[in-house]
Design a protein around this motif. Structure first.
Motif, PDB file in Angstrom:
ATOM      1  N   VAL A  32      12.635 -34.933  11.017  1.00  0.00           N
ATOM      2  CA  VAL A  32      13.384 -35.675  10.339  1.00  0.00           C
ATOM      3  C   VAL A  32      13.009 -35.612   8.842  1.00  0.00           C
ATOM      4  CG1 VAL A  32      14.478 -37.873  10.035  1.00  0.00           C
ATOM      5  CG2 VAL A  32      14.071 -37.197  12.481  1.00  0.00           C
ATOM      6  N   THR A  33      13.784 -35.178   7.908  1.00  0.00           N
ATOM      7  CA  THR A  33      13.538 -35.217   6.639  1.00  0.00           C
ATOM      8  C   THR A  33      14.759 -35.930   6.113  1.00  0.00           C
ATOM      9  OG1 THR A  33      14.468 -32.883   6.094  1.00  0.00           O
ATOM     10  CG2 THR A  33      12.118 -33.159   6.688  1.00  0.00           C
ATOM     11  N   PRO A  34      14.803 -36.171   4.709  1.00  0.00           N
ATOM     12  CA  PRO A  34      15.748 -36.604   3.956  1.00  0.00           C
ATOM     13  C   PRO A  34      16.951 -35.573   4.119  1.00  0.00           C
ATOM     14  CG  PRO A  34      13.983 -36.975   2.415  1.00  0.00           C
ATOM     15  CD  PRO A  34      13.543 -35.991   3.755  1.00  0.00           C
ATOM     16  N   LEU A  35      16.859 -34.413   3.944  1.00  0.00           N
ATOM     17  CA  LEU A  35      18.017 -33.136   3.942  1.00  0.00           C
ATOM     18  C   LEU A  35      18.518 -32.976   5.433  1.00  0.00           C
ATOM     19  CD1 LEU A  35      19.571 -30.966   2.525  1.00  0.00           C
ATOM     20  CD2 LEU A  35      17.671 -29.501   3.554  1.00  0.00           C
ATOM     21  N   TRP A  36      17.625 -33.228   6.447  1.00  0.00           N
ATOM     22  CA  TRP A  36      17.905 -33.368   7.812  1.00  0.00           C
ATOM     23  C   TRP A  36      18.996 -34.489   8.070  1.00  0.00           C
ATOM     24  CZ3 TRP A  36      18.167 -36.489  11.880  1.00  0.00           C
ATOM     25  CH2 TRP A  36      18.640 -35.796  13.027  1.00  0.00           C
ATOM     26  N   LYS A  37      18.528 -35.752   7.534  1.00  0.00           N
ATOM     27  CA  LYS A  37      19.477 -36.826   7.982  1.00  0.00           C
ATOM     28  C   LYS A  37      20.681 -36.705   7.179  1.00  0.00           C
ATOM     29  CE  LYS A  37      16.953 -41.074   8.735  1.00  0.00           C
ATOM     30  NZ  LYS A  37      16.388 -42.341   8.096  1.00  0.00           N
ATOM     31  N   GLU A  38      20.839 -36.047   6.086  1.00  0.00           N
ATOM     32  CA  GLU A  38      22.109 -36.046   5.078  1.00  0.00           C
ATOM     33  C   GLU A  38      23.073 -35.147   5.808  1.00  0.00           C
ATOM     34  OE1 GLU A  38      23.350 -34.059   0.773  1.00  0.00           O
ATOM     35  OE2 GLU A  38      21.362 -34.931   1.070  1.00  0.00           O
ATOM     36  N   GLU A  39      22.371 -33.990   6.350  1.00  0.00           N
ATOM     37  CA  GLU A  39      23.455 -33.055   6.850  1.00  0.00           C
ATOM     38  C   GLU A  39      23.742 -33.670   8.166  1.00  0.00           C
ATOM     39  OE1 GLU A  39      24.350 -30.103   6.005  1.00  0.00           O
ATOM     40  OE2 GLU A  39      23.572 -30.525   3.980  1.00  0.00           O
ATOM     41  N   ALA A  40      22.979 -34.257   9.082  1.00  0.00           N
ATOM     42  CA  ALA A  40      23.338 -34.879  10.354  1.00  0.00           C
ATOM     43  C   ALA A  40      24.508 -35.940  10.199  1.00  0.00           C
ATOM     44  CB  ALA A  40      22.193 -35.562  10.928  1.00  0.00           C
TER      45      ALA A  40
END
Length: 143
Positions: A13-21
């Motif tokens: 979980v990274t900021p980019l992963w959270k945003e995409e999810a």
């Protein structure tokens, strides 16, 4: 001998992963909302057509039954879509509360692998790939 196995994919979980999810889940919610609107419009159209038919044939009981059947089916379909929407909203809430750097299940893929006498099959079946923002960070297990 060549065998096939399931490989688990995990994501950090990274900021980019959270945003995409969150984008993906919000897109699913918007799609369900569109389906609900479309379903409502189609249901109203069918019911009004049946009502017009009923006005031209006042004693026809089958038309009233057809209207009831259409409304029943409409309610069932709306209920399914609302259930899907609620599940997606719950997933969105879960994504929002995930801590950074935690590993989460992302999916599964299949791969082929070679085995021969003396190999530990259990170890060869337990393989997973860890990704961070789409990049493979680690391959865990015996290839």
């Amino acid at each position: 001998m060549l065998l096939k196995r399931v490989v688990n994919i995990k994501a950090v979980v990274t900021p980019l992963w959270k945003e995409e999810a969150q984008k993906q889940l919000q897109g699913q919610i918007n799609q369900i909302d569109g389906q609900l609107q479309q379903l409502e419009m189609q249901g109203q159209r069918v019911v009004s057509e049946l009502q017009k038919q009923g006005e031209s044939e006042p004693g026809n009981v089958s038309i009233q039954q057809q209207i009831a059947d259409v409304q029943n089916r409409l309610n069932q379909d709306k209920s399914k879509l609302l259930q899907q929407k609620n599940q997606t909203l719950q997933q969105l809430q879960q994504v929002q509360t995930l801590e950074m750097e935690v590993e989460v299940e992302q999916g599964k893929v299949e791969s082929f692998f070679n085995v021969s006498e003396g190999d530990n099959l259990v170890q060869k079946l337990q393989v997973e790939i860890l990704i961070r923002d789409g990049i493979i960070e680690a391959i865990r297990g015996e290839l």
